[in-house]
Write an enzyme that holds these catalytic residues in place. Structure first.
Site, PDB file in Angstrom:
ATOM      1  N   CYS A 135      27.380  94.756 -28.107  1.00  0.00           N
ATOM      2  CA  CYS A 135      27.860  94.026 -29.280  1.00  0.00           C
ATOM      3  C   CYS A 135      26.831  94.033 -30.400  1.00  0.00           C
ATOM      4  O   CYS A 135      25.645  94.321 -30.193  1.00  0.00           O
ATOM      5  CB  CYS A 135      28.273  92.596 -28.917  1.00  0.00           C
ATOM      6  SG  CYS A 135      26.993  91.504 -28.338  1.00  0.00           S
ATOM      7  N   CYS A 136      27.335  93.736 -31.612  1.00  0.00           N
ATOM      8  CA  CYS A 136      26.509  93.694 -32.817  1.00  0.00           C
ATOM      9  C   CYS A 136      25.953  95.091 -33.120  1.00  0.00           C
ATOM     10  O   CYS A 136      26.697  96.039 -33.262  1.00  0.00           O
ATOM     11  CB  CYS A 136      25.407  92.639 -32.652  1.00  0.00           C
ATOM     12  SG  CYS A 136      24.542  92.205 -34.176  1.00  0.00           S
ATOM     13  N   ILE A 137      24.629  95.240 -33.181  1.00  0.00           N
ATOM     14  CA  ILE A 137      24.017  96.533 -33.496  1.00  0.00           C
ATOM     15  C   ILE A 137      23.874  97.418 -32.257  1.00  0.00           C
ATOM     16  O   ILE A 137      23.665  98.625 -32.368  1.00  0.00           O
ATOM     17  CB  ILE A 137      22.633  96.333 -34.175  1.00  0.00           C
ATOM     18  CG1 ILE A 137      22.069  97.654 -34.750  1.00  0.00           C
ATOM     19  CG2 ILE A 137      21.638  95.706 -33.202  1.00  0.00           C
ATOM     20  CD1 ILE A 137      22.900  98.260 -35.860  1.00  0.00           C
ATOM     21  N   PRO A 139      25.906  98.856 -30.230  1.00  0.00           N
ATOM     22  CA  PRO A 139      26.713 100.077 -30.082  1.00  0.00           C
ATOM     23  C   PRO A 139      26.016 101.348 -30.577  1.00  0.00           C
ATOM     24  O   PRO A 139      26.404 102.452 -30.158  1.00  0.00           O
ATOM     25  CB  PRO A 139      27.960  99.762 -30.916  1.00  0.00           C
ATOM     26  CG  PRO A 139      28.126  98.279 -30.762  1.00  0.00           C
ATOM     27  CD  PRO A 139      26.711  97.754 -30.814  1.00  0.00           C
ATOM     28  N   THR A 198      31.989  95.301 -29.612  1.00  0.00           N
ATOM     29  CA  THR A 198      32.491  94.299 -30.561  1.00  0.00           C
ATOM     30  C   THR A 198      31.402  94.045 -31.593  1.00  0.00           C
ATOM     31  O   THR A 198      30.207  94.196 -31.303  1.00  0.00           O
ATOM     32  CB  THR A 198      32.904  93.002 -29.834  1.00  0.00           C
ATOM     33  OG1 THR A 198      33.580  92.132 -30.760  1.00  0.00           O
ATOM     34  CG2 THR A 198      31.707  92.263 -29.263  1.00  0.00           C
TER      35      THR A 198
END
Length: 225
Positions: A135-137, A139, A198
């Site tokens: 999630c967030c950065i 990925p 996400t």
């Protein structure tokens, strides 16, 4: 018996470690889903230390594993000890520590390098066809390690000023991956690679929406496991 899930942290605190709310949300949703969780972090020095009150660099050194232990209530292991064979899935919460400590995205962007233990962990779960949640950065880790995969970091345009880091989506595409636009309370499932993502705090959204989005990611990971 619940699914066995490894959670990989990157320090403690949004500006130089793991984002506390995202890590907590992931752990709450995993608990609710009946998962058996073990927490890991690399035993390395942080790239930098940020005074979170002032938002400025602090002249000190901190260790990623030691700082992550704050979030893990002391129950944590060196990432080098993680064996994918002992788990059904792995999850990486976000925070600048991902882009600074788990890889060098914060400095090098799409030309970044990924920490060797992070890289080997991702490869091990992927090779075993076990789900990976990010999630967030975080990925960008998948985008760097698995060319051609599908991920989301939210939107590819700064819609209503809510996605100030939308250019990250373009960098992901430049790495040969597909970016899928999603709202903060949604996640994307790359079924072929078993990668679930996400956007979390890549979107300026109320905390409960971040919590819900992380929840959808966790639920999809547990389904795939």
């Amino acid at each position: 018996m619940g699914k066995r899930v490894a959670v990989v942290l990157a320090g403690c605190g949004v500006f130089d470690g793991s984002e506390v709310h995202e890590a907590s949300a992931a752990l709450v949703h995993l608990s609710r889903g009946g998962a058996e969780v073990k927490i890991f972090a690399p035993n390395i020095e942080q790239r930098d230390v940020v005074n979170h009150l002032k938002g400025s660099p602090a002249e000190e050194k901190r260790n990623v594993l030691v700082e992550s232990a704050r979030l893990a209530r002391g129950n944590i292991q060196d990432l080098a000890e993680l064996k994918a064979s002992e788990f059904d899935a792995v999850i990486f919460p976000g925070g600048f520590g991902v882009a600074k400590n788990l890889c060098s995205w914060a400095v090098d962007g799409k030309n970044c390098t990924v920490n060797e233990h992070v890289h080997s962990t991702l490869q091990a779960f992927h090779s075993a066809k076990k789900p990976i949640g990010l999630c967030c950065i975080s990925p960008v880790l998948a985008a760097k390690v698995f060319p051609g995969c599908e991920v989301t970091v939210g939107q590819d345009k700064n819609v209503d000023g809510r996605f100030p880091d939308a250019e990250t989506a373009s960098a992901i595409v430049e790495l040969g991956c597909k970016h899928v636009c999603k709202n903060v309370n949604e996640s994307h499932v790359d079924k072929a690679n078993k990668i679930v993502t996400t956007c979390a705090f890549m979107c300026k959204a109320p905390l409960h929406e971040i919590f819900e989005g992380v929840g959808t990611m966790v639920q999809e990971v547990l389904k795939l496991a």
